[in-house]
Design a protein around this motif. Sequence first.
Motif, PDB file in Angstrom:
ATOM      1  N   CYS A 213     -10.092 -26.356 -18.223  1.00 12.22           N
ATOM      2  CA  CYS A 213     -10.844 -25.408 -17.314  1.00 12.22           C
ATOM      3  C   CYS A 213     -11.363 -24.138 -18.286  1.00 12.22           C
ATOM      4  CB  CYS A 213      -9.664 -24.464 -16.359  1.00 12.22           C
ATOM      5  SG  CYS A 213      -8.926 -25.555 -15.279  1.00 12.22           S
ATOM      6  N   MET A 214     -12.380 -23.641 -18.122  1.00 10.46           N
ATOM      7  CA  MET A 214     -13.195 -22.585 -19.118  1.00 10.46           C
ATOM      8  C   MET A 214     -13.585 -21.401 -18.054  1.00 10.46           C
ATOM      9  SD  MET A 214     -14.193 -21.429 -21.787  1.00 10.46           S
ATOM     10  CE  MET A 214     -13.812 -22.778 -22.814  1.00 10.46           C
ATOM     11  N   PRO A 215     -12.516 -20.590 -17.797  1.00 13.48           N
ATOM     12  CA  PRO A 215     -13.170 -19.482 -17.047  1.00 13.48           C
ATOM     13  C   PRO A 215     -13.474 -18.458 -17.831  1.00 13.48           C
ATOM     14  CG  PRO A 215     -10.607 -19.505 -17.729  1.00 13.48           C
ATOM     15  CD  PRO A 215     -11.206 -20.710 -18.511  1.00 13.48           C
TER      16      PRO A 215
ATOM     17  N   ARG B 141     -14.256 -11.728 -10.394  1.00 13.31           N
ATOM     18  CA  ARG B 141     -15.647 -12.272 -10.327  1.00 13.31           C
ATOM     19  C   ARG B 141     -15.939 -13.123 -11.491  1.00 13.31           C
ATOM     20  NH1 ARG B 141     -19.173  -8.535  -7.885  1.00 13.31           N
ATOM     21  NH2 ARG B 141     -20.701  -9.796  -8.729  1.00 13.31           N
ATOM     22  N   GLY B 142     -15.092 -14.086 -11.765  1.00 21.59           N
ATOM     23  CA  GLY B 142     -15.516 -14.769 -12.998  1.00 21.59           C
ATOM     24  C   GLY B 142     -15.815 -16.167 -12.349  1.00 21.59           C
ATOM     25  N   ILE B 143     -16.397 -17.333 -13.301  1.00 24.71           N
ATOM     26  CA  ILE B 143     -16.498 -18.254 -12.846  1.00 24.71           C
ATOM     27  C   ILE B 143     -15.885 -19.370 -13.737  1.00 24.71           C
ATOM     28  CG2 ILE B 143     -18.751 -18.511 -14.304  1.00 24.71           C
ATOM     29  CD1 ILE B 143     -19.872 -20.242 -11.964  1.00 24.71           C
ATOM     30  N   THR B 144     -15.251 -20.388 -13.349  1.00 24.30           N
ATOM     31  CA  THR B 144     -14.459 -21.424 -13.958  1.00 24.30           C
ATOM     32  C   THR B 144     -15.057 -22.756 -14.005  1.00 24.30           C
ATOM     33  OG1 THR B 144     -12.430 -20.066 -13.666  1.00 24.30           O
ATOM     34  CG2 THR B 144     -12.250 -22.454 -14.341  1.00 24.30           C
ATOM     35  N   ALA B 145     -15.426 -23.541 -15.217  1.00 24.56           N
ATOM     36  CA  ALA B 145     -15.714 -24.791 -15.067  1.00 24.56           C
ATOM     37  C   ALA B 145     -14.585 -25.511 -15.215  1.00 24.56           C
ATOM     38  CB  ALA B 145     -16.899 -24.945 -16.176  1.00 24.56           C
TER      39      ALA B 145
ATOM     40  N   MET C 258      -8.295 -21.921  -8.864  1.00 24.85           N
ATOM     41  CA  MET C 258      -9.138 -21.206  -9.629  1.00 24.85           C
ATOM     42  C   MET C 258     -10.111 -20.105  -8.880  1.00 24.85           C
ATOM     43  SD  MET C 258      -8.550 -21.738 -12.597  1.00 24.85           S
ATOM     44  CE  MET C 258      -7.374 -22.716 -13.389  1.00 24.85           C
ATOM     45  N   SER C 259     -10.530 -20.617  -7.353  1.00 23.11           N
ATOM     46  CA  SER C 259     -11.192 -19.671  -6.643  1.00 23.11           C
ATOM     47  C   SER C 259     -10.580 -18.337  -6.450  1.00 23.11           C
ATOM     48  CB  SER C 259     -11.453 -20.319  -5.274  1.00 23.11           C
ATOM     49  OG  SER C 259     -12.147 -21.473  -5.441  1.00 23.11           O
ATOM     50  N   ALA C 260      -9.274 -17.931  -6.867  1.00 26.57           N
ATOM     51  CA  ALA C 260      -8.721 -16.830  -6.768  1.00 26.57           C
ATOM     52  C   ALA C 260      -9.152 -15.840  -7.809  1.00 26.57           C
ATOM     53  CB  ALA C 260      -7.089 -16.841  -6.832  1.00 26.57           C
ATOM     54  N   ILE C 261      -9.891 -16.247  -8.843  1.00 28.52           N
ATOM     55  CA  ILE C 261     -10.472 -15.546  -9.767  1.00 28.52           C
ATOM     56  C   ILE C 261     -12.122 -15.349  -9.884  1.00 28.52           C
ATOM     57  CG2 ILE C 261      -8.429 -15.261 -11.164  1.00 28.52           C
ATOM     58  CD1 ILE C 261      -9.718 -17.430 -12.979  1.00 28.52           C
ATOM     59  N   GLY C 262     -12.583 -16.186  -8.792  1.00 34.84           N
ATOM     60  CA  GLY C 262     -13.948 -16.228  -8.792  1.00 34.84           C
ATOM     61  C   GLY C 262     -14.460 -17.669  -8.525  1.00 34.84           C
ATOM     62  N   ARG C 263     -15.593 -17.988  -8.867  1.00 32.33           N
ATOM     63  CA  ARG C 263     -16.279 -19.396  -8.311  1.00 32.33           C
ATOM     64  C   ARG C 263     -15.856 -20.569  -9.349  1.00 32.33           C
ATOM     65  NH1 ARG C 263     -22.449 -18.179  -7.745  1.00 32.33           N
ATOM     66  NH2 ARG C 263     -22.608 -20.436  -7.268  1.00 32.33           N
TER      67      ARG C 263
ATOM     68  N   GLY D  22     -18.920 -18.909 -20.673  1.00 36.56           N
ATOM     69  CA  GLY D  22     -17.521 -18.358 -21.575  1.00 36.56           C
ATOM     70  C   GLY D  22     -17.826 -17.290 -22.454  1.00 36.56           C
ATOM     71  N   SER D  23     -19.185 -17.429 -23.248  1.00 36.52           N
ATOM     72  CA  SER D  23     -19.430 -16.206 -24.321  1.00 36.52           C
ATOM     73  C   SER D  23     -20.333 -15.214 -23.452  1.00 36.52           C
ATOM     74  CB  SER D  23     -19.989 -16.843 -25.464  1.00 36.52           C
ATOM     75  OG  SER D  23     -19.225 -17.578 -26.191  1.00 36.52           O
TER      76      SER D  23
END
Length: 272
Positions: free
Chosen positions: A120-122, A130-134, A153-158, A176-177
Amino acid sequence: MSFSRERPFVLVGAGKMGGAMLSGWVADGIDASALMVCDPHLSDEMDALLKEHGIRHVTAMPVDLRAGMVLIAVKPQMMDAVLPSLTSAVASDTLVLSVAAGTPVSRFEAAFGTVPVCRCMPNTPAMVKRGITAVYPTAAVSEESKKDVTRLMSAIGRVVWLESEDQIDLVTGVSGSGPAYVFYLAEALSEAGRQAGLPAEIAEELAVATVCGAGELMHRSGEHPSVLRKNVTSPNGTTAAALDVLMGADGLQPVMTEAVAAAVKRARELAG
């Protein structure tokens, strides 16, 4: 979900990212009795959160514990020390999640065998939900487990799912960056305002509020960024004059493309 009090969901590492995820899960009403945090150095804030919700905490993994899920949220340089300490807790059906950059699936399979693994890459906006995790799943990850990971992971964003592990490095270069690029945009806009003649404090306030507000507008509207850009660009107006510079041959796009490529190259170097 595939964890319970008897076979808990173990969070290994409750630092900034791990702590952000844990806070999101608690806010979403996850069963606290089915959680366990393994971290020898809790912050006072995290210690208070665990005590408030009755979440179990250990400084080292109990040898008799078998986890339903394990999420590894430690720095990549800590993997050599951490992975051997988890082998007794990881059974053949334990779902292993990792948010550690630069640590490939093969590293976890070498430590635990052929178990289901999700890389996972949050990103850091996860700390304000308001993050996004791949996520990249191995073939051993079931469809039901994918649904579990999406809910977590939806608990911290998309959440977006990747088709190949190679895409993780590409994600690193973009999202990520990416927050650092946006922060630098605010810095650069503030400095441009100062050089134009505004007091530094006012230029900074204007720049930060503009970046935050534009991001929120983009989030809420659901419109493509290009549509929003065109909506605020009057022909031959002030915005058009600025965009002639930013969208020129030597403008932002070639610089951003080069920057993302540099981040991707470095991510691949770090991954070995």
